[in-house]
Design a protein around this motif. Structure first.
Motif, PDB file in Angstrom:
ATOM      1  N   ARG A 106      56.560  66.273  46.827  1.00  0.00           N
ATOM      2  CA  ARG A 106      57.330  66.393  45.585  1.00  0.00           C
ATOM      3  C   ARG A 106      56.645  67.358  44.615  1.00  0.00           C
ATOM      4  N   GLN A 133      57.433  70.799  45.616  1.00  0.00           N
ATOM      5  CA  GLN A 133      58.818  71.160  45.357  1.00  0.00           C
ATOM      6  C   GLN A 133      59.094  71.455  43.884  1.00  0.00           C
ATOM      7  N   LEU A 139      58.009  64.547  37.585  1.00  0.00           N
ATOM      8  CA  LEU A 139      58.425  63.655  38.666  1.00  0.00           C
ATOM      9  C   LEU A 139      59.144  62.428  38.114  1.00  0.00           C
TER      10      LEU A 139
END
Length: 325
Positions: free
Chosen positions: A217, A220, A233
């Motif tokens: 994550r 990304q 996040l």
């Protein structure tokens, strides 16, 4: 046999340094009273919303210690050790606390220390003549982990090392019952043996998978804002984080700002990349303190209720922009 003396140890929870501090302090307390039976109760303290200091009601032992956490002004407090620059609510409180140090109210504060564990170990040696060679590895690892004294960002995120697996487990499971179980083991067995225990391996297994998800994550959504890597996040709760992964993935970053959402609150984590080769120009503890957070000049955090996720995102972006100036 006399009734054991009840000692409350309130330490920074879900933190390797907090756990190690509790172990070294327990050794100190036992060594100071070798003929007296002692009973220890461990309380895990966290800097979540609504808990800026430990409630005085938690200090209900015959002796009470606060370790690696903000100072609570109380006549019940017997021992205090900390190394955070934000340990006290004000300069006046700090002066009063240090001036109150006597035989029944021990206050030891030194913000130049990389870990609270080493502060306790050094005070135990220099002030009370108490040393423990068996605890030397625990003290050394606490200093490396809490002060990010790894040789590289890659070494900091490596979880093949058993002690770092234990650190991940502590960060996720380090509540009062966990401390009650782990502290005696750290005092009775070598650190490496405890870290390689089957129970630690079982607890780490799901965390290892969750860490891999966290890393994906970050890859990304991580975005460079000048010299700052910004990671939001907050779209979904995280099961486990991986400290320093932002610096391994974005080695050019001087600072990182990460917003995460957990079960009960959201958190803005701020840090300086010690491996970037560039000078730190900002006091991160002072920045986080504006939002009732704290930490050290090189790393800090602030927590917000889940209902304030929008404000937390605004704060995170504001901090990232400030760090890039």
């Amino acid at each position: 046999m006399s009734k054991p003396r009840d000692i409350v140890v309130a330490t920074h929870g879900h933190c390797f340094d907090g756990m190690a501090s509790a172990a070294v302090f327990t050794h100190l307390a036992r060594s100071l009273a070798p003929r007296q039976p002692l009973s220890f109760r461990y309380r895990s303290c966290g800097y979540g919303p609504g808990m800026q200091t430990i409630p005085e009601g938690w200090l209900d032992g015959e002796e009470n210690a606060i370790l690696d956490f903000r100072y609570t002004k109380s006549t019940r407090l017997t021992w205090y050790f900390d190394h955070h620059i934000t340990a006290f609510g004000s300069a006046e409180e700090q002066r009063e606390a240090l001036a109150s140090e006597d035989a029944s109210h021990h206050v030891f504060y030194e913000p130049t220390y990389g870990s609270c564990t080493k502060l306790i170990a050094d005070v135990a040696s220099s002030r009370f003549g108490i040393r423990s060679e068996a605890l030397t590895p625990l003290v050394a690892w606490a200093d490396v982990i809490d002060a990010a004294r790894f040789p590289s960002a890659e070494a900091a995120v490596d979880r093949e090392e058993p002690v770092l697996k234990l650190a991940s487990v502590v960060e996720h499971h380090g509540d009062g019952p966990f401390l009650k179980d782990i502290v005696p083991r750290l005092l009775e067995r070598p650190l490496e043996e405890v870290a390689r225990g089957t129970d630690i391996a079982e607890l780490f297994r799901p965390l290892g998978a969750a860490r891999e998800t966290f890393i994906r994550r970050v890859k990304q959504v991580g975005t460079m804002m000048g010299s700052v890597v910004f990671v939001d996040l907050s779209d979904a709760p995280i099961d486990a984080a991986a400290k320093f992964v932002t610096y391994a993935l974005f080695p050019e970053a001087v600072y990182s700002v990460t917003l995460t959402r957990q079960k009960q609150h959201c958190k803005v984590s701020v840090g300086y990349n010690p491996w970037c080769g560039k000078e730190r120009r900002h006091d991160i503890a002072a920045i986080c303190r504006r939002y009732d957070g704290g930490g050290h000049p090189v790393v800090g955090a602030a927590s917000f209720p889940l209902s304030e996720i929008t404000r937390a995102r605004t704060v995170a972006l504001s901090i990232a922009r400030e760090l890039d100036t």
